[in-house]
Design a protein around this motif. Structure first.
Motif, PDB file in Angstrom:
ATOM      1  N   ALA A 119       8.294  42.322  69.280  1.00 55.64           N
ATOM      2  CA  ALA A 119       8.122  41.054  68.574  1.00 55.64           C
ATOM      3  C   ALA A 119       7.150  40.144  69.316  1.00 55.64           C
ATOM      4  O   ALA A 119       6.415  39.360  68.684  1.00 55.64           O
ATOM      5  CB  ALA A 119       9.472  40.357  68.422  1.00 55.64           C
ATOM      6  N   ALA A 200      14.303  44.399  57.867  1.00 56.40           N
ATOM      7  CA  ALA A 200      14.704  43.252  58.686  1.00 56.40           C
ATOM      8  C   ALA A 200      14.020  43.302  60.052  1.00 56.40           C
ATOM      9  O   ALA A 200      13.619  42.260  60.603  1.00 56.40           O
ATOM     10  CB  ALA A 200      16.217  43.226  58.844  1.00 56.40           C
ATOM     11  N   GLU A 203      10.309  42.332  59.550  1.00 60.83           N
ATOM     12  CA  GLU A 203      10.191  40.891  59.306  1.00 60.83           C
ATOM     13  C   GLU A 203      10.337  40.098  60.600  1.00 60.83           C
ATOM     14  O   GLU A 203       9.631  39.107  60.826  1.00 60.83           O
ATOM     15  CB  GLU A 203      11.222  40.445  58.278  1.00 60.83           C
ATOM     16  N   ALA A 204      11.252  40.541  61.460  1.00 65.69           N
ATOM     17  CA  ALA A 204      11.435  39.858  62.746  1.00 65.69           C
ATOM     18  C   ALA A 204      10.194  40.029  63.630  1.00 65.69           C
ATOM     19  O   ALA A 204       9.766  39.090  64.314  1.00 65.69           O
ATOM     20  CB  ALA A 204      12.672  40.400  63.455  1.00 65.69           C
ATOM     21  N   ASP A 207       7.494  37.764  62.382  1.00 71.35           N
ATOM     22  CA  ASP A 207       7.760  36.370  62.755  1.00 71.35           C
ATOM     23  C   ASP A 207       7.570  36.128  64.249  1.00 71.35           C
ATOM     24  O   ASP A 207       7.577  34.974  64.701  1.00 71.35           O
ATOM     25  CB  ASP A 207       9.194  35.983  62.375  1.00 71.35           C
ATOM     26  N   SER A 209       9.736  36.867  66.475  1.00 70.93           N
ATOM     27  CA  SER A 209      11.017  36.394  66.999  1.00 70.93           C
ATOM     28  C   SER A 209      11.706  37.494  67.808  1.00 70.93           C
ATOM     29  O   SER A 209      12.228  38.459  67.248  1.00 70.93           O
ATOM     30  CB  SER A 209      11.935  35.957  65.855  1.00 70.93           C
ATOM     31  N   GLU A 210      11.697  37.327  69.109  1.00 67.21           N
ATOM     32  CA  GLU A 210      12.371  38.294  69.974  1.00 67.21           C
ATOM     33  C   GLU A 210      13.860  38.353  69.658  1.00 67.21           C
ATOM     34  O   GLU A 210      14.444  39.441  69.572  1.00 67.21           O
ATOM     35  CB  GLU A 210      12.167  37.896  71.438  1.00 67.21           C
ATOM     36  N   HIS A 211      14.483  37.206  69.469  1.00 69.64           N
ATOM     37  CA  HIS A 211      15.916  37.145  69.180  1.00 69.64           C
ATOM     38  C   HIS A 211      16.240  37.887  67.894  1.00 69.64           C
ATOM     39  O   HIS A 211      17.174  38.705  67.849  1.00 69.64           O
ATOM     40  CB  HIS A 211      16.362  35.683  69.074  1.00 69.64           C
ATOM     41  N   ASP A 212      15.497  37.604  66.827  1.00 66.75           N
ATOM     42  CA  ASP A 212      15.781  38.232  65.540  1.00 66.75           C
ATOM     43  C   ASP A 212      15.525  39.744  65.583  1.00 66.75           C
ATOM     44  O   ASP A 212      16.242  40.519  64.943  1.00 66.75           O
ATOM     45  CB  ASP A 212      14.938  37.594  64.429  1.00 66.75           C
ATOM     46  N   ALA A 213      14.497  40.142  66.320  1.00 63.37           N
ATOM     47  CA  ALA A 213      14.189  41.572  66.424  1.00 63.37           C
ATOM     48  C   ALA A 213      15.309  42.311  67.148  1.00 63.37           C
ATOM     49  O   ALA A 213      15.719  43.403  66.747  1.00 63.37           O
ATOM     50  CB  ALA A 213      12.862  41.772  67.149  1.00 63.37           C
ATOM     51  N   GLU A 215      18.430  41.319  67.341  1.00 62.75           N
ATOM     52  CA  GLU A 215      19.586  41.305  66.444  1.00 62.75           C
ATOM     53  C   GLU A 215      19.451  42.357  65.353  1.00 62.75           C
ATOM     54  O   GLU A 215      20.423  43.060  65.025  1.00 62.75           O
ATOM     55  CB  GLU A 215      19.744  39.923  65.819  1.00 62.75           C
ATOM     56  N   ALA A 216      18.261  42.481  64.786  1.00 67.32           N
ATOM     57  CA  ALA A 216      18.045  43.438  63.695  1.00 67.32           C
ATOM     58  C   ALA A 216      18.199  44.874  64.174  1.00 67.32           C
ATOM     59  O   ALA A 216      18.815  45.715  63.498  1.00 67.32           O
ATOM     60  CB  ALA A 216      16.661  43.231  63.081  1.00 67.32           C
TER      61      ALA A 216
END
Length: 251
Positions: A119, A200, A203-204, A207, A209-213, A215-216
């Motif tokens: 990410a 997902a 998309e992370a 974006d 986004s290390e956090h979202d990646a 989590e996904a």
């Protein structure tokens, strides 16, 4: 008994799921072994005889026999046939050279942080490649082709992390990943869910986004483990899939 047509699995208030002919054959043979119709040490009927009895093609039967071996129920002996080696599935099946538990442990410690790095480090070319690959996967209906792209997807995420060691690790377990993916998709109906989880992840990454990646990818691997557990755990009388016979009676 004709198992060549897909049947509907599920019971109670669960949403019915169409199962493949291979899954129907696997369920039939697995339950026969667990009931003791084929005891430990027994040799299963020949492929030709099973195909005749179950009215399925040899490729379908062979896929089911391979799944039985992965579950630890049978073993194939060259020139002799397939023999029952356990009355219940092992909790830790093997995919290629690796046990499922070892594979999942490594994936958790490698692919989750890799997604986070990807990410932060991915290029526009990485995102284009992953998006194109995901679109192809979402259109694909052939399991073999989808599984091949599944491994490419995870390699592409590792590539986007810009650390060649990560990619080398995924390359090392690539065959095992493909075997596990095929197993989960044939028996767990994972393809559409995997596509959503992969989207997902992409998309992370898009974006940044290390956090979202993280989590996904965590969610994706948790769902892989949950599906695997649901497949290999011993079935009970209440939750086994029943397969209608030609006359409509349950077998």
């Amino acid at each position: 008994m004709n198992l060549s047509d897909s049947q509907t699995g599920g019971s109670g208030f669960d949403v019915p799921r169409r199962i493949s002919a291979m899954e129907a054959v696997l369920t039939h043979l697995r339950e026969a072994i667990e009931r003791g119709d084929y005891a430990v040490g027994d040799k299963l009927p020949s492929e030709a005889e099973l195909c005749r009895r179950l009215e399925v093609s040899r490729p379908v039967l062979r896929e089911a026999l391979r799944a039985l071996q992965t579950m630890g129920l049978t073993a194939s002996r060259t020139g002799k046939g397939t023999f029952v080696i356990s009355s219940g599935p092992v909790e830790d099946p093997t995919f290629g050279d690796y046990a499922a538990s070892d594979l999942l442990e490594v994936r958790r410690h490698v692919e989750i942080p890799v997604a986070g790095y990807a990410a932060l480090r991915r290029s526009a070319e990485d995102l284009d490649h992953l998006s194109h690959l995901l679109e192809r996967m979402e259109r694909e209906t052939d399991t073999t082709a989808w599984v091949a792209m599944d491994t490419l997807f995870h390699l592409a995420v590792a590539q986007a992390a810009r650390n060649p060691v990560f990619r080398r690790v995924i390359e090392e377990i690539r065959d095992a990943l493909a075997r596990q993916s095929a197993f989960l998709n044939e028996l767990g109906g994972r393809r559409e869910q995997s596509n959503r989880e992969h989207r997902a992840i992409v998309e992370a990454l898009a974006d940044g986004s290390e956090h979202d990646a993280v989590e996904a990818m965590t969610h994706h691997l948790e769902r892989v483990e949950t599906t695997l557990t649901s497949i290999v755990r011993p079935a009970t009388a209440d939750d086994r899939t029943t397969v209608p016979t030609e006359g409509g009676q349950q077998a």
